[in-house]
Design a protein around this motif. Sequence first.
Motif, mmCIF file in Angstrom:
data_model
loop_
_atom_site.group_PDB
_atom_site.id
_atom_site.type_symbol
_atom_site.label_atom_id
_atom_site.label_comp_id
_atom_site.label_asym_id
_atom_site.label_seq_id
_atom_site.Cartn_x
_atom_site.Cartn_y
_atom_site.Cartn_z
ATOM 1 N N TYR A 247 -4.093 7.564 -1.545
ATOM 2 C CA TYR A 247 -3.419 5.210 -1.825
ATOM 3 C C TYR A 247 -4.120 5.105 -3.112
ATOM 4 C CZ TYR A 247 -7.786 3.069 -0.927
ATOM 5 O OH TYR A 247 -8.744 1.989 -0.752
ATOM 6 N N SER B 184 2.678 0.362 3.306
ATOM 7 C CA SER B 184 2.842 0.124 4.399
ATOM 8 C C SER B 184 2.540 -1.743 3.658
ATOM 9 C CB SER B 184 1.879 0.233 5.230
ATOM 10 O OG SER B 184 0.691 -0.972 4.964
ATOM 11 N N ALA B 185 2.961 -2.352 4.310
ATOM 12 C CA ALA B 185 2.968 -4.235 3.971
ATOM 13 C C ALA B 185 1.809 -4.351 4.128
ATOM 14 C CB ALA B 185 3.794 -4.621 5.264
ATOM 15 N N PHE C 141 -4.659 12.022 11.112
ATOM 16 C CA PHE C 141 -3.832 12.070 12.658
ATOM 17 C C PHE C 141 -4.430 13.723 13.048
ATOM 18 C CE2 PHE C 141 -0.125 10.257 11.539
ATOM 19 C CZ PHE C 141 -0.450 8.992 10.087
ATOM 20 N N LYS D 146 11.751 11.862 9.854
ATOM 21 C CA LYS D 146 10.587 11.561 9.195
ATOM 22 C C LYS D 146 9.704 11.067 10.499
ATOM 23 C CE LYS D 146 12.843 7.774 6.884
ATOM 24 N NZ LYS D 146 12.967 7.327 6.267
ATOM 25 N N VAL D 147 8.220 10.763 9.580
ATOM 26 C CA VAL D 147 7.832 10.729 10.855
ATOM 27 C C VAL D 147 7.628 9.242 11.182
ATOM 28 C CG1 VAL D 147 4.762 10.260 11.477
ATOM 29 C CG2 VAL D 147 5.372 12.097 9.935
ATOM 30 N N GLY E 222 -3.586 -2.152 5.256
ATOM 31 C CA GLY E 222 -2.371 -0.823 4.890
ATOM 32 C C GLY E 222 -3.643 0.164 3.841
ATOM 33 N N MET F 248 0.754 5.705 -0.283
ATOM 34 C CA MET F 248 0.826 6.841 0.678
ATOM 35 C C MET F 248 0.959 7.814 -0.379
ATOM 36 S SD MET F 248 -0.941 4.321 3.234
ATOM 37 C CE MET F 248 -0.242 3.739 3.170
ATOM 38 N N LEU G 145 2.952 2.892 9.035
ATOM 39 C CA LEU G 145 2.909 3.558 8.024
ATOM 40 C C LEU G 145 4.787 3.683 8.215
ATOM 41 C CD1 LEU G 145 0.562 5.507 7.295
ATOM 42 C CD2 LEU G 145 0.137 3.288 6.743
ATOM 43 N N PHE H 246 7.399 5.848 6.790
ATOM 44 C CA PHE H 246 7.549 7.916 5.638
ATOM 45 C C PHE H 246 8.592 8.146 5.224
ATOM 46 C CE2 PHE H 246 3.374 9.563 6.907
ATOM 47 C CZ PHE H 246 2.850 8.868 7.758
ATOM 48 N N GLY H 247 8.268 8.808 4.113
ATOM 49 C CA GLY H 247 9.634 8.927 3.793
ATOM 50 C C GLY H 247 10.099 10.364 4.420
ATOM 51 N N PRO I 56 -0.334 15.360 9.298
ATOM 52 C CA PRO I 56 -0.404 14.451 8.501
ATOM 53 C C PRO I 56 -1.708 14.348 7.699
ATOM 54 C CG PRO I 56 1.184 12.888 9.514
ATOM 55 C CD PRO I 56 0.830 14.017 10.356
ATOM 56 N N LEU J 156 4.270 14.286 1.781
ATOM 57 C CA LEU J 156 5.233 12.891 2.326
ATOM 58 C C LEU J 156 4.267 11.550 1.796
ATOM 59 C CD1 LEU J 156 3.767 13.693 5.945
ATOM 60 C CD2 LEU J 156 6.065 14.094 5.139
ATOM 61 N N TYR K 88 0.351 11.663 1.744
ATOM 62 C CA TYR K 88 -0.124 12.475 2.863
ATOM 63 C C TYR K 88 0.718 14.121 2.695
ATOM 64 C CZ TYR K 88 -1.342 8.789 5.845
ATOM 65 O OH TYR K 88 -2.284 7.746 5.947
ATOM 66 N N TYR L 19 1.144 -1.541 0.167
ATOM 67 C CA TYR L 19 -0.227 0.073 0.096
ATOM 68 C C TYR L 19 1.277 1.153 0.035
ATOM 69 C CZ TYR L 19 -4.025 -3.234 0.996
ATOM 70 O OH TYR L 19 -4.618 -4.395 1.951
ATOM 71 N N TYR M 51 2.079 8.186 16.240
ATOM 72 C CA TYR M 51 3.792 8.757 15.409
ATOM 73 C C TYR M 51 4.122 9.700 15.993
ATOM 74 C CZ TYR M 51 2.044 5.175 11.920
ATOM 75 O OH TYR M 51 1.396 3.894 11.139
ATOM 76 N N LEU N 188 -4.306 12.558 4.292
ATOM 77 C CA LEU N 188 -3.832 11.790 3.601
ATOM 78 C C LEU N 188 -4.488 11.947 2.296
ATOM 79 C CD1 LEU N 188 -3.478 8.849 2.309
ATOM 80 C CD2 LEU N 188 -5.845 8.130 2.826
#
Lengths: 114, 115
Positions: free
Chosen positions: A49, A92-93, B106, B42-43, B100, A34, A102, A104-105, A44, A88, A36, A32, B35, A46
């Motif tokens: 996705y 997720s797997a 948030f 990064k988050v 997922g 996404m 999740l 994140f970058g 963040p 961002l 953000y 998955y 988080y 969304l």
Amino acid sequence: QKEVEQDPGPLSVPEGAIVSLNCTYSNSAFQYFMWYRQYSRKGPELLMYTYSSGNKEDGRFTAQVDKSSKYISLFIRDSQPSDSATYLCAMSALAGGATNKLIFGTGTLLAVQP
Amino acid sequence: EPEVTQTPSHQVTQMGQEVILRCVPISNHLYFYWYRQILGQKVEFLVSFYNNEISEKSEIFDDQFSVERPDGSNFTLKIRSTKLEDSAMYFCASSARPGGNEKLFFGSGTQLSVL
């Protein structure tokens, strides 16, 4: 190699430009993907996705996933000053159970100049 | 749109003190998360919580951290003895279902500063 890599920018573009934001990843278990958006001092939010490979379009936003290259992109058409934010990527797997972890970058800071 | 509410927005504490960060998830959501985001980084996932139990936690979530749902509306993160490196923005999130592809909502975060 980091699990998710994202160019931190900053990226500055004129209003109306097409913006391309990208992430690469190393974990082939990710299913998955996404994007953000995060405004200053906010959590963040969304935007898009996508499950597995392919494209998804929503208004001015298009998300692309290329699992063979482990590369995802977000395109913003006709960018507006209100698009100025940090973008961002997150992944997720396919996991069972009550989790939605999740990864994140680091985020790319985008500024759209009027 | 419904939103996740976090209090306080800023928390300043002395090293070694206990802090409790509070969150009110969206009312019909059953899955809750914390988080954090250290400045410029990064988050990062800390913990997920469902049915009054931790579902998953990261390596960051050591014995100094705990979570609780003390009543039907609040979800808290406690840090027992804060360290300088705990300084970060802490985000609470909730979702209606796991998985997922499920949208996480948030909150706006609590900025924790440990002096």
